[in-house]
Motif scaffolding. Structure first.
Motif, PDB file in Angstrom:
ATOM      1  N   ASN A 136       0.609   5.217  -4.719  1.00  0.00           N
ATOM      2  CA  ASN A 136       1.398   6.017  -3.777  1.00  0.00           C
ATOM      3  C   ASN A 136       0.627   6.245  -2.486  1.00  0.00           C
ATOM      4  N   ARG A 137      -0.672   6.554  -2.605  1.00  0.00           N
ATOM      5  CA  ARG A 137      -1.489   6.764  -1.403  1.00  0.00           C
ATOM      6  C   ARG A 137      -1.588   5.485  -0.576  1.00  0.00           C
ATOM      7  N   PHE A 138      -1.796   4.354  -1.264  1.00  0.00           N
ATOM      8  CA  PHE A 138      -2.025   3.106  -0.553  1.00  0.00           C
ATOM      9  C   PHE A 138      -0.736   2.452  -0.076  1.00  0.00           C
ATOM     10  N   SER A 139       0.411   2.914  -0.546  1.00  0.00           N
ATOM     11  CA  SER A 139       1.677   2.300  -0.125  1.00  0.00           C
ATOM     12  C   SER A 139       2.429   3.220   0.824  1.00  0.00           C
ATOM     13  N   ARG A 140       3.050   4.266   0.291  1.00  0.00           N
ATOM     14  CA  ARG A 140       3.922   5.110   1.101  1.00  0.00           C
ATOM     15  C   ARG A 140       3.144   5.900   2.159  1.00  0.00           C
TER      16      ARG A 140
END
Length: 653
Positions: A196-200
């Protein structure tokens, strides 16, 4: 009693489904279960409460995802501006302020142009004075336009390039920190949170925040310039703008905390969606086999619905804000128009400029409040990335002041001195004062029941978990004094689960391109994989799938063995390396280890006792302590030893 009835119904359904239990057996089973349930259900509530152990924070492996509360700290904005660059930040703020000032002055200049009495007298249109005055206004207006174009171009170039670099810097810092995180971070953090941190969140910093930042600057300076123009043309307008400005501020202060916290909760409820989806894809075969497809679909839909509740709440609060801001904006337009009409001795061109700007201020103020809110809402992504930029990391990879010599370890001797280790703070130690000395070239078999601490010893040897107390010494060097890369590159491990990456066979064997092809082929021959490699298309360039999925488990383990043969360090650790392979592959691996690592120190966590019967010594662990350490012969002669009982259970004696 309702619980008792439900359990008995469950017994009925389970036994009727199997069809393997006779009627008499079923009746006696239900009778026994009923008596047991009656005893437990009829106990006083006080006794039952004593039996229930409330889970403490230490008992939980995975904690709930942390969500900040309250106002976003100024340090978060500061970190973002530092990533952009302080000079660059000051530059594009200054450039945009100058641009907006030039833009306002160009409007005022235009109003002066239209109000010039000489130019209003069309009968003088053919005179030189008329042309000179007209050219003067036109030249200055054109120069102001060119200045605006140049300023906005410089601002756009600086802002666009620096904000993209800032996003890359934040992503790189987070990735570096995550890659250096200790193993317990990955044990306690679901992959969905990291994803989630690295995508959104990174996507928000990449695309959303720069656009919103530029939009906020445009609306902020535009609104300020609008208020200045209206106040300059009709000073009485200040009587209205001040109370309305206070109302705007109060509405914004009421709306922002709600929107900001909804965004935070929406971000945290998105992580379980990624985690559940990842787990579902990984276990798709088992889910189909147990016919649990519908349950997993419902769980996924429930997690998505929960996330959408907060997403919808954010949209609804946005509409709440829009209605109120539109109302206040219309009051501003009404006030500006009324003051322009009732004011006396006012320049007509300035009145027209004031009213035209007043028509823009509704949208400007609405957009300013919304952009301020959205900017503070989305800066939460920087806050979340910053959280993972500051997680605890492992020790330094290289200690320049205590680097071992290139030939270390030359002997391969290993000593544990009162070594204690635990996996997380607040837990009991899993190794409780290990003391042993292993000579160089010695073959040690490590055995013990599940949870005895066997794998924890290998984890400690590689410093995946740091010591609670005590030390490990390899060839006279305390491993806690040297860098992690220097330590881990001098020890080889053959794990139970073979690790392969998507890429060529050669890349998996020699990822740093250190050895020539002949050496690699020799390693493959010793690992009994040469024939397989020669039969594949491309041979050494044969593409292994993700995790080596196009190879069998035995072949993957042999590839890992070939990799170990290439490195051939003085210390080799086998962590149940043959537990998942067949007996034939096990024999191949053991034969290769005996022949190729004859002069190396070998520590083997044994899955099959027969593979370590010819080792120099056997170490028996129990409850994190060494219970026995002697030759296999001596331990088997002692019929009261733990190793003898293990060998007896394995039908070896």
């Amino acid at each position: 009693m309702a619980i008792k009835a439900r359990i008995l119904e469950r017994v009925d359904s389970v036994t009727s489904d199997t069809g393997a239990t006779s009627g008499d057996e079923l009746t006696s089973m239900k009778r026994r279960l009923s008596r047991q349930l009656s005893k437990s259900v009829d106990k006083p509530a006080e006794k039952k409460e004593k039996q229930v152990k409330k889970p403490t924070k230490v008992d939980r492996l995975t904690e709930e995802e942390k969500a900040e509360t309250g106002k976003v700290a100024l340090a978060v904005f500061g970190d973002y501006f530092k990533a952009i660059g302080i000079i660059a930040t000051a530059a594009f703020f200054g450039l945009f302020a100058i641009y907006q000032g030039v833009n306002v002055y160009s409007s005022i200049w235009l109003s002066q142009w239209t109000a010039d009495p000489l130019l209003q007298n069309t009968s003088l249109s053919g005179t030189s004075e008329y042309s000179r005055r007209n050219d003067k206004y036109l030249g200055v207006y054109g120069g102001l336009g060119a200045a605006q174009a140049l300023l906005i171009l410089c601002y756009a170039l600086i802002a666009s390039t620096r904000m993209v670099e800032a996003s890359g810097l934040l992503h790189s810092s987070m990735l570096t920190n995550i890659m250096r995180s200790p193993m317990n971070f990955f044990d306690t953090t679901p992959s969905g949170r990291i994803l989630n941190r690295f995508s959104r969140d990174v996507e928000t910093i990449d695309n959303t925040i720069p656009a919103q930042f530029r939009s906020w600057m445009s609306t902020f300076f535009g609104t300020v310039s609008t208020v200045i123009v209206i106040s300059y043309s009709t000073p009485i307008f200040m009587v209205v703008i001040l109370p309305l400005g206070i109302l705007y501020y109060l509405i914004q202060r009421f709306y922002i905390p709600t929107s900001r916290q909804l965004k935070r909760i929406e971000s945290t409820t998105r992580s379980p969606i990624y985690t559940h989806f990842s787990e579902t894809i990984t276990g798709a075969g088992s889910i189909r086999a147990y016919k649990a497809t519908d349950r997993f679909i419902l769980e996924s839909e429930a997690k998505v619905d929960k996330n959408l509740k907060y997403y919808f709440g954010g949209i609804a609060s946005n509409r709440w804000l829009a209605v109120r801001l539109e109302f206040l904006g219309n009051l501003l337009v009404l006030s500006a128009a009324m003051f322009a009409v009732v004011s006396e001795n006012v320049n007509q061109s300035l009145v027209g400029l004031s009213v035209s700007y007043a028509l823009q201020i509704t949208g400007g103020l609405n957009w300013l409040v919304r952009m301020t809110t959205d900017l503070e809402t989305n800066i939460v992504s920087v806050e979340r990335v910053k959280e993972y930029m500051e997680t605890p990391t492992e020790a330094a990879w290289i200690n320049p002041f205590k680097r071992p010599i290139p030939s270390w370890p030359a002997q391969g001797s290993v000593s544990f001195i009162d070594y204690k280790m635990r996996y997380r703070d607040g837990q009991e130690p899993v190794l409780k004062g290990i003391n042993c000395s292993i000579e160089g070239g010695e073959k040690i078999g490590i055995v013990g029941r599940t949870g005895a601490g066997k794998s924890s010893m290998t984890v400690s040897l590689f410093r995946l978990i740091e010591a609670l107390s005590g030390s490990i010494i390899i060839d006279g060097t305390t491993i806690s004094d040297i860098g992690l890369h220097d330590l881990r590159s001098r020890i080889t491990i053959l794990p139970q689960d073979p690790v392969l990456f998507s890429g060529s066979l050669r890349m998996n064997l020699d990822p740093f391109d250190t050895y020539d092809d002949s050496t690699i082929w020799r390693a493959l021959e010793h690992a009994h994989l040469k024939a397989f490699a020669e039969s594949t298309p491309g041979q050494l360039q044969y593409q292994c799938g993700e995790g080596g999925q196009n190879l069998s488990v035995g072949q993957r383990q042999l590839v890992c063995l070939a990799r170990s043969l290439l490195r051939k360090t003085r210390i080799l650790v086998l962590d149940e390396a043959t537990a998942a392979v067949d007996m034939e592959t096990d024999d191949l691996i053991q034969a290769t280890i005996r022949s190729q690592f004859s002069d190396c120190t070998v520590l083997t966590i044994a899955h099959r006792l027969n593979t370590i019967m010819d080792y120099d010594r056997i170490m028996v662990l129990a409850n994190g302590e060494i219970k026995e350490l002697d030759t296999p012969k001596a331990l088997l002669e002692n019929k009261s030893s733990m190793f003898y009982s293990m060998a007896k259970d394995a039908n070896l004696v």
